[in-house]
Write an enzyme that holds these catalytic residues in place. Structure first.
Site, PDB file in Angstrom:
ATOM      1  N   ARG A  36     -11.607   1.382  -7.385  1.00  0.00           N
ATOM      2  CA  ARG A  36     -12.800   1.279  -6.550  1.00  0.00           C
ATOM      3  C   ARG A  36     -14.035   0.811  -7.311  1.00  0.00           C
ATOM      4  O   ARG A  36     -15.063   0.523  -6.715  1.00  0.00           O
ATOM      5  CB  ARG A  36     -13.124   2.647  -5.935  1.00  0.00           C
ATOM      6  CG  ARG A  36     -12.137   3.054  -4.895  1.00  0.00           C
ATOM      7  CD  ARG A  36     -12.306   4.518  -4.508  1.00  0.00           C
ATOM      8  NE  ARG A  36     -11.059   5.028  -3.966  1.00  0.00           N
ATOM      9  CZ  ARG A  36     -10.653   4.831  -2.728  1.00  0.00           C
ATOM     10  NH1 ARG A  36     -11.391   4.173  -1.899  1.00  0.00           N
ATOM     11  NH2 ARG A  36      -9.496   5.303  -2.323  1.00  0.00           N
ATOM     12  N   HIS A 123      -2.529  11.100  -2.468  1.00  0.00           N
ATOM     13  CA  HIS A 123      -2.452   9.672  -2.139  1.00  0.00           C
ATOM     14  C   HIS A 123      -1.077   9.090  -2.447  1.00  0.00           C
ATOM     15  O   HIS A 123      -0.931   7.885  -2.605  1.00  0.00           O
ATOM     16  CB  HIS A 123      -3.557   8.903  -2.878  1.00  0.00           C
ATOM     17  CG  HIS A 123      -4.947   9.335  -2.464  1.00  0.00           C
ATOM     18  ND1 HIS A 123      -6.077   8.929  -3.126  1.00  0.00           N
ATOM     19  CD2 HIS A 123      -5.370  10.137  -1.456  1.00  0.00           C
ATOM     20  CE1 HIS A 123      -7.139   9.479  -2.541  1.00  0.00           C
ATOM     21  NE2 HIS A 123      -6.739  10.214  -1.536  1.00  0.00           N
ATOM     22  N   CYS A 131      11.747   3.541   1.706  1.00  0.00           N
ATOM     23  CA  CYS A 131      12.071   2.723   2.871  1.00  0.00           C
ATOM     24  C   CYS A 131      11.306   3.296   4.057  1.00  0.00           C
ATOM     25  O   CYS A 131      11.376   4.490   4.332  1.00  0.00           O
ATOM     26  CB  CYS A 131      13.575   2.759   3.133  1.00  0.00           C
ATOM     27  SG  CYS A 131      14.003   2.000   4.722  1.00  0.00           S
TER      28      CYS A 131
HETATM   29 ZN    ZN Z   1      16.359   2.217   4.595  1.00  0.00          ZN
END
Ligand code: ZN
Length: 258
Positions: A36, A123, A131
Site C-alpha cells: 500500500r 487476509h 481451487c
Molecule cells: Zn478443483
C-alpha cells in the site's frame, strides 16, 4: 528511556490471555515491500483491475492477476523471519500467546515457529493456492512452476476450476471463521499488543478497540502514529524488530527469576 518497553514486559509476565495483532510493518522489516505504500504494487497496478469479480469474469483478467501475484510472491518467498517474528514465536513457546492475528500473507510466522492453531491469517496466505470450485489446496511453489512453464492462468487438476492464491482479494469477502475467531479472541483477552500496523484497514482496525472496550490493556508498537494511539495504555513509536527483541529478553529474565 525504555520505560514503555519495561512496562510491556511486565504486562506480558502478568497477563493470562495475550493477543498479538500484526501488520505490514513486521513484514517490511524482513524486506517485503508494503503493497500500500508509495512505490508498492498498488502504485504500479490499478487495484480496480484486480477485483475478485474481474478474476471470475474473464481469462485476460486472470492472466493479469497471476502476473501481479507472481511479482508479489517473488518478493516474499525467500524472506526470512526478523526479530519481531522470532519474539512472537518465543511468546508462544513461553505459553504467553493466546492468539496471533496477522494481516500479512507471507507465512513468516510459521517460518519463525508459531503453530497454525495459534495464528489467524485475516487476509489469507500467499503460500498456498486454492481451487475456487472444489477448494483443493496446492503448495504455492508447485503452481509457480506451472506459471514459469507458460501456464498463464492455471486450473485445478481435479475439476478444472479456477486456481487462485489463497489470499483475500479486493471485493472478496473476509474469511468468516478467522474473522469471527479474531473478534472472539480480541473480546476475551487481557492484553492486546499491536505490532507494525497503522490500524487503518477495516475490519481489522476495530479489534484493538473491541479489546480495550472489554477490559484489556492495549499496547501499540508502530513506527508511525495510529488512530488507536489515543485509547492505548502505552504507545511505542519504533521499529518492531529491535523493540520486540528487547521486550522478549526482559520477559524471559523476569520469568526465570520467578
Ligand atoms: Zn478443483
Amino acid at each position: 528511556m525504555n520505560e514503555p518497553i519495561e512496562i510491556l514486559a511486565a504486562l506480558i509476565v502478568d497477563s493470562l490471555r495475550i493477543v498479538v495483532f500484526v501488520g505490514a510493518g513486521v513484514s517490511t522489516e524482513s524486506g517485503i515491500p508494503d503493497f500500500r505504500s508509495p512505490g508498492g504494487v498498488w502504485d504500479k497496478y490499478d487495484p480496480q483491475e484486480f477485483y475478485f469479480q474481474r478474476f471470475l469474469e474473464n481469462e485476460a483478467s486472470r492472466e493479469k492477476y497471476w502476473q501481479m501475484a507472481t511479482e508479489i510472491y517473488e518478493s516474499m518467498k525467500n524472506a526470512q523471519p526478523n526479530p519481531a517474528h522470532l519474539a512472537i514465536a518465543e511468546l508462544e513457546g513461553l505459553g504467553k500467546l493466546d492468539c496471533l492475528i496477522t494481516q500479512n500473507i507471507d507465512g513468516l510466522h510459521f517460518k519463525a515457529g508459531n503453530s497454525p492453531d495459534r495464528v489467524l491469517e485475516l487476509h489469507g496466505t500467499a503460500m498456498h493456492v486454492t481451487c475456487l470450485n472444489c477448494y483443493k489446496r496446492y503448495d504455492r511453489d508447485a503452481i509457480q512452476i506451472r506459471i514459469a512453464d507458460g501456464d498463464k492462468a492455471p486450473r485445478c487438476d481435479e475439476c478444472k476450476g479456477l486456481l487462485k492464491p489463497a489470499t483475500i482479494s479486493f471485493g472478496q469477502s473476509m474469511p468468516v471463521e478467522e474473522t469471527q475467531a479474531a473478534y472472539d479472541h480480541s473480546t476475551a483477552c487481557d492484553l492486546f499488543i499491536v505490532i507494525g500496523s497503522s490500524l487503518v484497514v477495516q475490519p481489522a482496525a476495530q479489534m484493538p478497540v473491541i479489546a480495550k472496550r472489554n477490559g484489556a490493556k492495549l499496547v501499540i508498537i508502530n513506527r508511525d502514529e495510529t488512530p488507536c494511539d489515543p485509547i492505548a495504555d502505552y504507545v511505542v513509536h519504533a521499529q518492531a524488530g529491535p523493540t520486540m527483541a528487547t521486550v522478549i529478553d526482559q520477559v524471559k529474565r523476569a520469568l526465570a527469576n520467578r
